[in-house]
Design a protein around this motif. Structure first.
Motif, PDB file in Angstrom:
ATOM      1  N   VAL A   1      -9.626  11.238   6.484  1.00 38.72           N
ATOM      2  CA  VAL A   1      -8.851  10.387   5.580  1.00 38.72           C
ATOM      3  C   VAL A   1      -9.776   9.773   4.532  1.00 38.72           C
ATOM      4  N   LYS A   2     -10.911   9.279   4.994  1.00 39.09           N
ATOM      5  CA  LYS A   2     -11.863   8.665   4.072  1.00 39.09           C
ATOM      6  C   LYS A   2     -12.392   9.716   3.078  1.00 39.09           C
TER       7      LYS A   2
ATOM      8  N   ILE B   1      -6.663   2.721   4.278  1.00 35.67           N
ATOM      9  CA  ILE B   1      -6.302   1.820   5.382  1.00 35.67           C
ATOM     10  C   ILE B   1      -4.888   2.138   5.877  1.00 35.67           C
ATOM     11  N   LEU B   2      -3.986   2.371   4.929  1.00 38.21           N
ATOM     12  CA  LEU B   2      -2.606   2.719   5.291  1.00 38.21           C
ATOM     13  C   LEU B   2      -2.558   4.033   6.073  1.00 38.21           C
TER      14      LEU B   2
ATOM     15  N   SER C   1       0.843  -1.206   0.000  1.00 36.87           N
ATOM     16  CA  SER C   1       0.000   0.000   0.000  1.00 36.87           C
ATOM     17  C   SER C   1       0.871   1.245   0.000  1.00 36.87           C
ATOM     18  N   PHE C   2       1.982   1.168   0.716  1.00 39.60           N
ATOM     19  CA  PHE C   2       2.884   2.317   0.772  1.00 39.60           C
ATOM     20  C   PHE C   2       3.470   2.612  -0.618  1.00 39.60           C
ATOM     21  N   ASP C   3       3.858   1.546  -1.323  1.00 41.34           N
ATOM     22  CA  ASP C   3       4.387   1.727  -2.683  1.00 41.34           C
ATOM     23  C   ASP C   3       3.320   2.320  -3.592  1.00 41.34           C
ATOM     24  N   LEU C   4       2.106   1.802  -3.426  1.00 41.46           N
ATOM     25  CA  LEU C   4       0.985   2.298  -4.221  1.00 41.46           C
ATOM     26  C   LEU C   4       0.782   3.800  -3.979  1.00 41.46           C
TER      27      LEU C   4
ATOM     28  N   LEU D   1      -1.916   7.246  11.046  1.00 44.73           N
ATOM     29  CA  LEU D   1      -2.502   8.156  12.037  1.00 44.73           C
ATOM     30  C   LEU D   1      -2.507   7.505  13.414  1.00 44.73           C
ATOM     31  N   ASP D   2      -2.894   6.231  13.467  1.00 41.81           N
ATOM     32  CA  ASP D   2      -2.932   5.511  14.747  1.00 41.81           C
ATOM     33  C   ASP D   2      -1.540   5.419  15.357  1.00 41.81           C
ATOM     34  N   GLU D   3      -0.559   5.151  14.530  1.00 42.44           N
ATOM     35  CA  GLU D   3       0.817   5.049  15.029  1.00 42.44           C
ATOM     36  C   GLU D   3       1.273   6.369  15.622  1.00 42.44           C
TER      37      GLU D   3
END
Ligand code: HEC
Length: 120
Positions: free
Chosen positions: A84-85, A109-110, A46-49, A115-117
């Protein structure tokens, strides 16, 4: 003296845990991005995307600042899970965004994870 040592130790622990929880950032300005090494393996795809698709119209700096500060840098709106959504959908709907719903879902989702982190 003993009190001072205890204080310093506590202070260091607090700083260390804050530094630990935050996703690291690399580069400045246009080259700013989340440090790929701080992204867990299951989020790499997802990060690459995101790193490929979300830089078509602006750099990652915008997204990084939004996640790190909890505020969207252009409009100053809060940048939380709900935002985010909404932003995902907004970016998806932009002409020539070249992203489909599944890709947006993955990025959302990423971003929620990031954000949670940061909130920990
Ligand atoms: C088709 C062009 C385009 C693509 C692709 C795009 N953006 Fe944007 N983005 C914009 C524009 C234009 C703005 C300026 C403000 C606005 O229109 O919301 C913006 C603003 C933003 C902001 C700041 C919003 C604010 O209110 O301050 C964030 C965060 C953001 N984009 C994240 C992303 C993410 C994450 C992706 C990938 C899912 C992405 N963008 C893909 C065009 C794009």
């Amino acid at each position: 003296m003993r009190k001072l040592i205890i204080l310093v130790t506590l202070f260091t622990l607090v700083i260390a845990s804050v530094a630990d929880a935050r996703i690291r950032v690399k580069g400045r300005g246009d080259r700013m991005n989340f440090d790929p090494d701080s992204i867990p393996a299951n989020y790499r795809a997802s990060f690459d995307l995101m790193s490929r698709k979300c830089v078509k119209c602006h750099t990652m700096e915008r997204t990084v600042i939004a996640v790190q500060t909890g505020r969207a840098p252009i409009t100053g709106q809060p940048f939380d899970r709900q935002a985010v959504k909404a932003y995902g959908i907004k970016m998806l709907r932009k002409p020539n965004s070249n992203m489909n719903k599944q890709e947006i879902r993955e990025v959302v989702i990423l971003l929620n994870y990031l954000l949670d982190e940061n909130a920990r």
